[in-house]
Design an enzyme around this catalytic site. Structure first.
Site: not given
Length: 435
Positions: A17, A104, A356
């Protein structure tokens, strides 16, 4: 680190980002005709928002070449490229600031650096792979123009839906044992035919990127099922590299398959790598698994079978290189999951943002990119070695035992022993030279 390669070295930069992501490429051969359009093709295949099977994040991923190219030709100096992050939504991650997201890299990055990116996956995000794909666009063109190298990857499985035809090696004893083996071997020859002929056009016929349309339909159903349940599903990508010259790879620690494994396992969400027969090869006896050599048209040696996957002793043998990469289910899912804060307090976390349901369709060009980078690096190293060898005066006194050439002329004549090797696709003549 954020760099990969030796003779052809890339360094990627950017987070998921930030304002932009990109790459600096060193070792680009001078005089290569290249344009942003050449590079954009694969970036467009990788970009999000392609279909309802991928994240809806709307990124065009338009590449800009900043340096290293003038009037459409590479200068041989470092080539820098950037892609802007246009559809940034860091506010989607506000509730996750104090929770390490399950599976993650939030927790591990914090342990390593003491700080972490506050939104998205930072450097662990698949946005980082944009730089790899851009750098590979340059490598691909050089490989294609100089050696006709083709790199084609495709989705081979989603969950338990697979297009691979192989079965376990037949080990039942009986009168039809040879017949069973021939039938089994025929499946491998059909698989090698697929790997030899599949094109990117075949792969892109459907949004799953599986060249078998019937299997692709079942794969789509499996992805949609995961998406509608706010879940995710993994699978495998198979990659074939064709027209690779023999002799690439640097023993002992930089074997070609080791570099390919390194490259593939550096892609986000990867969990496994196998080359050639892979784990299936553990069931096959040596007399079947060995790849006999035979003389091909044009006077070069080739192999009847290709269980080795085009690499022997860590060096390419001139046959098609093929391997498989396993991808886990995407870690970001919409379901609420029990977890804990960074302080250890129990809580529930439901991911927001866009993700996704399966990373496989978009992983295909990334796998192709990393394969191209490995072959490009290995080729430039080998060309350097060959160039240095060519500077030496020709020496006709090198013993034939060192060059693989049998005695000629007045030397002791060689005996040529002919053996007929029968495989599933018919008999092949194998000649062995005995001095």
């Amino acid at each position: 680190m954020s760099s990969f390669g030796s003779a052809y070295r890339i360094s990627t930069f950017g987070e998921s980002h930030c304002k932009a992501v990109g790459v600096i490429v060193d070792g680009v051969p001078p005089g290569l005709p290249i344009s942003e359009d050449d590079i954009q093709v694969q970036l467009s295949r990788r970009r999000p928002g392609q279909s309802d099977l991928t994240t809806p994040r709307d990124e065009k991923d338009k590449v800009t070449i900043l340096s290293g190219v003038e009037k459409g030709y590479t200068l041989g100096t470092p080539l820098a490229m950037t892609v802007a992050n246009q559809d940034q939504r860091p506010h989607d991650y506000g509730e996750m600031d104090f929770y390490p997201r399950p599976s993650h890299a939030d927790w591990t990055y914090l342990q390593k650096y003491g700080v972490k990116a506050s939104s998205g996956g930072g450097r662990a995000s698949a946005r980082e792979t944009i730089g790899r794909v851009a750098a590979a666009g340059v490598a691909e063109k050089f490989l294609r123009l100089t050696h006709g190298v083709e790199v084609v990857a495709f989705v081979a499985s989603i969950g338990n839906v697979s297009m691979e035809p192989m079965a376990a090696y037949p080990c039942e004893e009986g009168q039809d044992e040879e017949k069973q083996e021939a039938k089994w071997l025929a499946k491998w020859h059909e698989w090698w035919r697929v790997l030899k002929t599949v094109t990117r056009g075949d792969v892109d016929k459907n949004e799953v990127r599986c060249p078998d349309d019937k299997v692709a339909g079942r794969m789509r159903e499996r992805i949609v099922k995961a998406r509608d349940a706010h879940d995710s599903i993994g699978g495998t990508v198979v990659c074939a590299i064709r027209n690779v010259p023999a002799g690439l790879g640097e023993p002992c620690f930089d074997k070609l398959e080791a570099k390919l494994a390194h490259a593939m396992m550096s892609i986000p969400a990867t969990k496994g790598f196998e080359i050639g027969s892979g784990y299936a090869g553990t069931d096959i006896p040596g007399h079947v698994h060995n790849d006999p050599f035979v003389l091909r048209e044009g006077g070069r040696l080739g192999t009847v079978t290709n269980f080795s996957g085009g690499v022997q002793g860590g060096i390419s043998n001139g046959e098609d290189i093929y391997f498989k990469v396993a991808f886990k289910p995407a870690a970001t899912i919409g379901q609420a999951q029990a977890t804990a804060t960074y302080e250890g307090e129990a809580g529930m976390l439901a991911a927001k943002g866009r993700h996704d349901p399966s990373v496989l369709p978009r992983a295909v060009p990334i796998v192709e990119a990393m394969a191209s980078l490995v072959i490009m690096d290995a080729l430039l190293q080998q060309l350097g070695r060959q160039g240095a060898r060519a500077l030496l005066p020709e020496d006709s006194n090198i013993p034939g035992v060192l060059t693989g050439k049998p005695p000629r002329g007045g030397q002791t004549e060689a005996e040529v022993v002919t053996t007929i090797v029968t495989q599933a696709d018919g008999p092949h003549k194998v000649e062995t030279v005995r001095p």
